[in-house]
Each structure stands twice: as C-alpha cells, then as structure tokens.
Design an enzyme around this catalytic site. Sequence first.
Site, PDB file in Angstrom:
ATOM      1  N   LYS A 149      57.288   7.664  -3.485  1.00  0.00           N
ATOM      2  CA  LYS A 149      56.074   8.200  -4.102  1.00  0.00           C
ATOM      3  C   LYS A 149      55.920   9.693  -3.856  1.00  0.00           C
ATOM      4  O   LYS A 149      55.578  10.443  -4.764  1.00  0.00           O
ATOM      5  CB  LYS A 149      54.832   7.489  -3.544  1.00  0.00           C
ATOM      6  CG  LYS A 149      54.598   6.094  -4.049  1.00  0.00           C
ATOM      7  CD  LYS A 149      53.121   5.716  -3.914  1.00  0.00           C
ATOM      8  CE  LYS A 149      52.571   6.017  -2.545  1.00  0.00           C
ATOM      9  NZ  LYS A 149      51.107   5.852  -2.468  1.00  0.00           N
ATOM     10  N   ARG A 205      37.451  10.445   1.589  1.00  0.00           N
ATOM     11  CA  ARG A 205      38.447  11.097   2.432  1.00  0.00           C
ATOM     12  C   ARG A 205      38.225  12.607   2.460  1.00  0.00           C
ATOM     13  O   ARG A 205      37.932  13.222   1.441  1.00  0.00           O
ATOM     14  CB  ARG A 205      39.858  10.761   1.935  1.00  0.00           C
ATOM     15  CG  ARG A 205      40.159   9.270   2.010  1.00  0.00           C
ATOM     16  CD  ARG A 205      41.432   8.909   1.292  1.00  0.00           C
ATOM     17  NE  ARG A 205      42.607   9.467   1.938  1.00  0.00           N
ATOM     18  CZ  ARG A 205      43.845   9.298   1.492  1.00  0.00           C
ATOM     19  NH1 ARG A 205      44.054   8.607   0.383  1.00  0.00           N
ATOM     20  NH2 ARG A 205      44.858   9.821   2.128  1.00  0.00           N
ATOM     21  N   ARG A 253      42.899   2.862   9.664  1.00  0.00           N
ATOM     22  CA  ARG A 253      44.026   1.960   9.911  1.00  0.00           C
ATOM     23  C   ARG A 253      44.128   1.487  11.358  1.00  0.00           C
ATOM     24  O   ARG A 253      44.696   0.414  11.614  1.00  0.00           O
ATOM     25  CB  ARG A 253      45.339   2.619   9.458  1.00  0.00           C
ATOM     26  CG  ARG A 253      45.458   2.653   7.937  1.00  0.00           C
ATOM     27  CD  ARG A 253      46.736   3.283   7.456  1.00  0.00           C
ATOM     28  NE  ARG A 253      46.838   3.164   5.996  1.00  0.00           N
ATOM     29  CZ  ARG A 253      47.655   3.875   5.238  1.00  0.00           C
ATOM     30  NH1 ARG A 253      48.466   4.761   5.789  1.00  0.00           N
ATOM     31  NH2 ARG A 253      47.673   3.699   3.927  1.00  0.00           N
ATOM     32  N   ARG A 299      49.238  -0.545   2.863  1.00  0.00           N
ATOM     33  CA  ARG A 299      50.086  -0.658   4.061  1.00  0.00           C
ATOM     34  C   ARG A 299      49.577  -1.727   5.028  1.00  0.00           C
ATOM     35  O   ARG A 299      50.364  -2.365   5.728  1.00  0.00           O
ATOM     36  CB  ARG A 299      50.218   0.700   4.741  1.00  0.00           C
ATOM     37  CG  ARG A 299      50.789   1.760   3.796  1.00  0.00           C
ATOM     38  CD  ARG A 299      51.391   2.940   4.493  1.00  0.00           C
ATOM     39  NE  ARG A 299      51.631   4.025   3.552  1.00  0.00           N
ATOM     40  CZ  ARG A 299      52.664   4.096   2.714  1.00  0.00           C
ATOM     41  NH1 ARG A 299      53.564   3.123   2.718  1.00  0.00           N
ATOM     42  NH2 ARG A 299      52.804   5.111   1.888  1.00  0.00           N
ATOM     43  N   ASP A 340      52.697   7.153   8.122  1.00  0.00           N
ATOM     44  CA  ASP A 340      52.508   6.050   7.180  1.00  0.00           C
ATOM     45  C   ASP A 340      53.154   4.755   7.662  1.00  0.00           C
ATOM     46  O   ASP A 340      52.777   3.668   7.216  1.00  0.00           O
ATOM     47  CB  ASP A 340      53.084   6.414   5.811  1.00  0.00           C
ATOM     48  CG  ASP A 340      52.215   7.408   5.064  1.00  0.00           C
ATOM     49  OD1 ASP A 340      51.013   7.528   5.403  1.00  0.00           O
ATOM     50  OD2 ASP A 340      52.728   8.092   4.160  1.00  0.00           O
TER      51      ASP A 340
END
Length: 429
Positions: free
Chosen positions: A21, A122, A345, A389, A314
Amino acid sequence: MNKEVTGTSALQGTITLPPDKSISHRSAMFAALAEGESVIENYSQAADPQSTLSCLRQLGIEIQADGSGTVVVQGAGIGGFREPSEVLDCGNSGTTMRLMSGMVAGAGINVTLDGDASLRSRTMKRVIDPLQEMGALISGRDDNYAPLQISSGGRIRGFRYPLPIASAQLKSAVLLAGLYGEEPTEVVETIPSRDHTERLLQLPSESFGTGIVIRSSRSHLVPQQNYRVPGDFSAAAFWLVAGAIHPNSEIVLHDVGLNPSRTAALLILQEMGADIEIEKSDTAGPEPMGRVTVRSSGLRAISLDPALIPNCIDELPIIMIAMSFAEGRSEIAGAGELRHKETDRLRAMSNLLETAGERFEVSESGILIHGRGNHRPEPGIFESEHDHRIAMSAAVMGLMADGTSSVLNAECTSISYPGFWSDLELLSQ
C-alpha cells in the site's frame, strides 16, 4: 460481516500477497507530479490506495486502471493540478491525507481534504505545523483534525527541518511541499523511517552526524514511475507469525517487498528463533523483493529495541501474537504511537489477548507479555474495532485456538488485504 476461525491442524501452501500500500500510494502521487506517462504494475486494489487514485482524478490527473492492477497515469508535472470542484475524500487513509497535503501545498489551488470518522479523529497537527512554517496556507479543525483546508496564495519557502518523530508520512509531506520551493528543503532524520519516498523520487541525501539529510526543491525532476509494486511486507508479517507459531506449517510467500526500512519485523522474528528462508529477486526495481518461506518454529522471548519500533510500527500487533507463543517474558516499550492509529492498538490488542486467555501487563506506551510457548489459546469473540490489523491478528490467534472463534466486523481487512480471508482458508485446508 463477522468471520468464524477454527483452530487448524496444519498451515500449508503458497500465496501471492497483496501489493504494498505504501508504495502504491506514492507511485501514483509521484507519477502525477512527473512529466508524461507512467505505467505502474501490481497497484493495490485495497481501499486506501484507491482513495489516492480518486483524489488525483479530482485534481485533473488522467488515470486508466484496468482492474487487474495495471495503472497508467498521465503526469501533469509540478504545479499542473486543477482546482477540484468538490472535497477530496481520503476515506480511511492517513497516508493519502498527509502526503496529499504536502503535494498540493504549493500548487496555487484551493483544496479541502476530508475522510471518514476514523480519519477525522487522527491528529494532523504534525503535518499542519511544518507546512505552515514553509509558507503553505493550511488549517484544520481545531488546528489539529480533518477536514484540512489548503488555500491558494501560499508560497513555499525552503527550510531545514529536523524530523521530531520517526514518521515516513511527515517526512514525505515536507519533502513533497519542498518540490515547490526555489530554495532547497532539507529534512534531517536521526531515527530511520520508511524510505520509499526518497527511493521513488530519487531524492539526494547524505550522512549528517548520526543520521541523514534529504533534500527536495523545485529544480528536482520527478522521475516517471514505471515498475512493478512488490507484495506488502506488512501483509506478509501475519503469515510469517502464523507459520512460525503453528506446530505444522510451511508457508511460501512470493514477491515480498524486502526494503530494509520496512522489514524490522523479519529481523525480530528471526531473533526470536523463527525458521525463515529468504531468496532475493535479481529483477527488482527501486524496491527490493524476493521469496520468503516460513516453517514451524520454537520461539523465545525478546525485549524489543525501541529504536526498531518506527521500522515495524504496523507489525507490532502481530508481533504481540508471536510473543504470546514464545517461551518467557517479552516486552515492547516506547510504542505510544500505537494509540494514534486507526484505533488505539495497545488497548485493542489488550482486549484481544485477554479474550484469548493470555497473560500481560499494558502501560501507556508499551506492553509486557508472558509467553506460554506452544499452547492452544482460548477461542473467543474478538472485536476488530474496525481496524484491519487487529482483525488479522485476531484471525491468527483463532487459528491456534482449540475451537472456533469469531472476528467481528471482519470486512475491515479490505483496507489493506482484500483477499485475506480467502488466503487464510487456502492455507488452513
């Protein structure tokens, strides 16, 4: 859409990964800045890079996409963008919004960049501040969030910018804005981040103390983007972990991107004892790639070097899964950036690990995981929190469980890996 995942007795097979990506985004943007036609093969069909193509079309760039991954871009050159009649919708893509901000900062047009609810939450201040310092007329909601408004009349001034955090998106936004300045813009980087922008734009750089300085200016000729996008290493990481922790596995991954600024997770897994074989390709373009094979392995615990985190930010969620199946106590520290991704996360992975019955302690910027070696975690209902993810990490955990688990809102994997669930089914047959 929810997905059921049942613990499997084997993981065997060969798969082709989705295109990278990060490289897909950049290749299309840089092709738009180049003079003439660029042909990009294996362009990502995922939602985020498609948002980039949509925004470029609204800026007047002619793009042909045949649906098989080949994208032809008619570049307009620096300053060749048309003022859009509507808001540029970046979808869920922070890369699109942050890089596009730098790319149109000096274009002399009025542009509004917006996105979905997640992207609107964000922070964009880290991009707004340096672009304003360079002379761009850019503002955001509450001086921090999208929508971002970029107004005509700004004049880009070259300046020297010590990168305050290891962020490839921030670095790229500043370098792209610098392409409009008469005097050079210099980004000083002391902690390495992804270098796709420098590679694909062929920007000059040199050593500077313990880091490097990268330059861009109006005099730089943007090269055409004629090459094949490699497979996404971030996608490969899920299968590298799955193959390493499963007791009966051999997974072969073709055309994996092996850019050293992206593959810290590979080094981490090898240090943990993962059986990984790499065969590099002799025909790669500006981005190295190769075939990677992973087999069942006994993993040992590790304390992750904080200096590696920008290179594997990531991949940290799936590395946490690997740590759960290592022998001993593993630790990740200095990873507060995880709290500012598509979701928090660290919190999301805490919920996932708790559901699976793992032992851990989480802090504001890290996590300590008490690995139990080769074991069967508890099946459960895993909430993806609409984060691709987290959903894929939950699926890998579910493959190891003694029973059937559910991953809620599993369609979010299409953000980066549209074929994830079919590949999982292929490997677990």
